[in-house]
Enzyme design. Structure first.
Site, mmCIF file in Angstrom:
data_model
loop_
_atom_site.group_PDB
_atom_site.id
_atom_site.type_symbol
_atom_site.label_atom_id
_atom_site.label_comp_id
_atom_site.label_asym_id
_atom_site.label_seq_id
_atom_site.Cartn_x
_atom_site.Cartn_y
_atom_site.Cartn_z
ATOM 1 N N SER A 161 0.828 -1.198 0.000
ATOM 2 C CA SER A 161 0.000 0.000 0.000
ATOM 3 C C SER A 161 0.873 1.263 0.000
ATOM 4 O O SER A 161 1.665 1.460 -0.923
ATOM 5 C CB SER A 161 -0.968 -0.045 1.180
ATOM 6 O OG SER A 161 -1.997 0.908 1.057
ATOM 7 N N ASP A 259 -9.834 -4.264 -5.092
ATOM 8 C CA ASP A 259 -9.081 -3.205 -4.428
ATOM 9 C C ASP A 259 -9.305 -1.906 -5.180
ATOM 10 O O ASP A 259 -9.100 -1.851 -6.397
ATOM 11 C CB ASP A 259 -7.583 -3.565 -4.436
ATOM 12 C CG ASP A 259 -6.745 -2.688 -3.536
ATOM 13 O OD1 ASP A 259 -7.088 -1.508 -3.360
ATOM 14 O OD2 ASP A 259 -5.732 -3.185 -3.017
ATOM 15 N N HIS A 289 -8.357 -4.914 -0.615
ATOM 16 C CA HIS A 289 -7.127 -4.255 -0.191
ATOM 17 C C HIS A 289 -6.660 -4.843 1.137
ATOM 18 O O HIS A 289 -7.444 -5.035 2.055
ATOM 19 C CB HIS A 289 -7.368 -2.754 -0.034
ATOM 20 C CG HIS A 289 -6.114 -1.984 0.235
ATOM 21 N ND1 HIS A 289 -5.174 -1.752 -0.744
ATOM 22 C CD2 HIS A 289 -5.625 -1.418 1.368
ATOM 23 C CE1 HIS A 289 -4.167 -1.061 -0.229
ATOM 24 N NE2 HIS A 289 -4.412 -0.848 1.048
#
Length: 315
Positions: A161, A259, A289
């Site tokens: 991320s 995601d 995610h």
């Protein structure tokens, strides 16, 4: 090989339960960051509670901010190299010691020595604090860290991320500010965010709360960068999707099909390849995610693909 039908069914059931649990919790952008940090650390969020492994040790590395905290997990025997890890959390949440179990799995599977960066968090320390700390950590590793760790010169970088974002900006800063290319042999980039002005998948996701939402992503970005217009956010040091991507290491891009950062990996993998670098893209079906943080068959398959990529890079 996993049973694909069973893995997909497991992921769908997990997603339904995750959505139910998230409905019972205030969205992260509606509460103070300190509250979310404590909840994650204490196991009161949807993510598994961190386990702090006794074999981990810590170093304080000199940096322009004074020092950067580094969390080290080394194999019992000789290492095959070093993996510089940068954790996720929207530049706001997370810490280098909250990744022990996943990094230990990586160490055992690859033989690499994992070193995780404790960079400063926003909004208390907005841009450029986090990329400055990661740049300083990478320079320490290349100049002195490998010798201090007793590790070979094979070095990889990666993160999840916001950590994947910081991994790419670190590579770009090393190349552009220090003339360093070829020092890192691999980049393991997991559901990263590469366009802070927002890709279509970020913008179109809306209010659906499945770990992230469009308002949450906007809040994370604003905590990190402050109030900037879209053109300012396309500065390559903020949004590496807009950078010159030549002379970067082979990269594995991993992202879930569900995601809102999906386009970030699709677009960045294409630009990475078009710039003349090796790029592999893995899109995992029915995965949200942060899916690698959970005990799912598809998460295990994704992690094993990452380990295989890092093993090949270290050989």
């Amino acid at each position: 090989m996993i049973d694909e039908e069973a893995a997909l069914a497991e992921a769908r059931a997990f997603n339904e339960e995750l959505a139910r649990q998230l409905e019972q919790q205030p969205p992260v952008h509606t509460i103070p960051p300190a509250v979310s940090r404590h909840a994650r650390r204490d196991g009161r969020s949807v993510f598994p509670q961190p386990e702090f492994l006794p074999q981990a040790r810590e170093l304080m590395v000199a940096a322009r901010s004074g020092s950067v905290r580094m969390r080290v997990l080394a194999p019992e025997g000789e290492s095959t190299g070093v993996y510089l890890h940068i954790h996720g959390g929207g530049w706001v949440l997370g810490e280098c010691d909250e990744q022990d179990t996943r990094l230990w799995s990586l160490v055992e599977s690859t033989g690499l020595c994992a070193v995780s960066v404790g960079y400063r968090l926003a909004p208390e320390h907005p841009y450029p604090a986090a990329p400055d700390d990661c740049e300083d950590a990478a320079l320490w590793l290349l100049e002195r860290g490998r010798a201090e760790l007793g590790a070979p010169d094979r070095v990889a970088i990666g993160g999840e991320s916001a950590g994947a974002h910081l991994a790419v900006t670190t590579l770009l800063r090393l190349r552009d500010r220090h003339g360093v290319t070829g020092a890192f042999h691999a980049a393991n980039l997991v559901y990263g965010v590469y366009d802070l002005s927002m890709t279509p998948s970020q913008r179109n996701w809306g209010d659906r709360y499945l770990v992230l939402s469009t308002p949450i992503m906007h809040w994370f970005g604003n905590c990190f960068t402050g109030d900037r217009d879209p053109e300012e956010l396309r500065d390559p040091d903020l949004s590496p999707l807009y950078a010159d991507l030549r002379d970067l290491p082979p990269a594995l891009f991993s992202v879930g099909e569900l995601d809102p950062l999906l386009d970030d990996s699709l677009f960045m993998a294409a630009r990475w390849w078009a710039a003349g670098n090796d790029a592999e893209l893995r899109v995992w079906p029915e995965c949200v995610h942060g899916f690698n943080a959970f005990e799912l068959m598809l998460a295990e398959a994704s992690l094993e693909a990452q380990y295989e990529f890092l093993r090949a890079a270290a050989s």
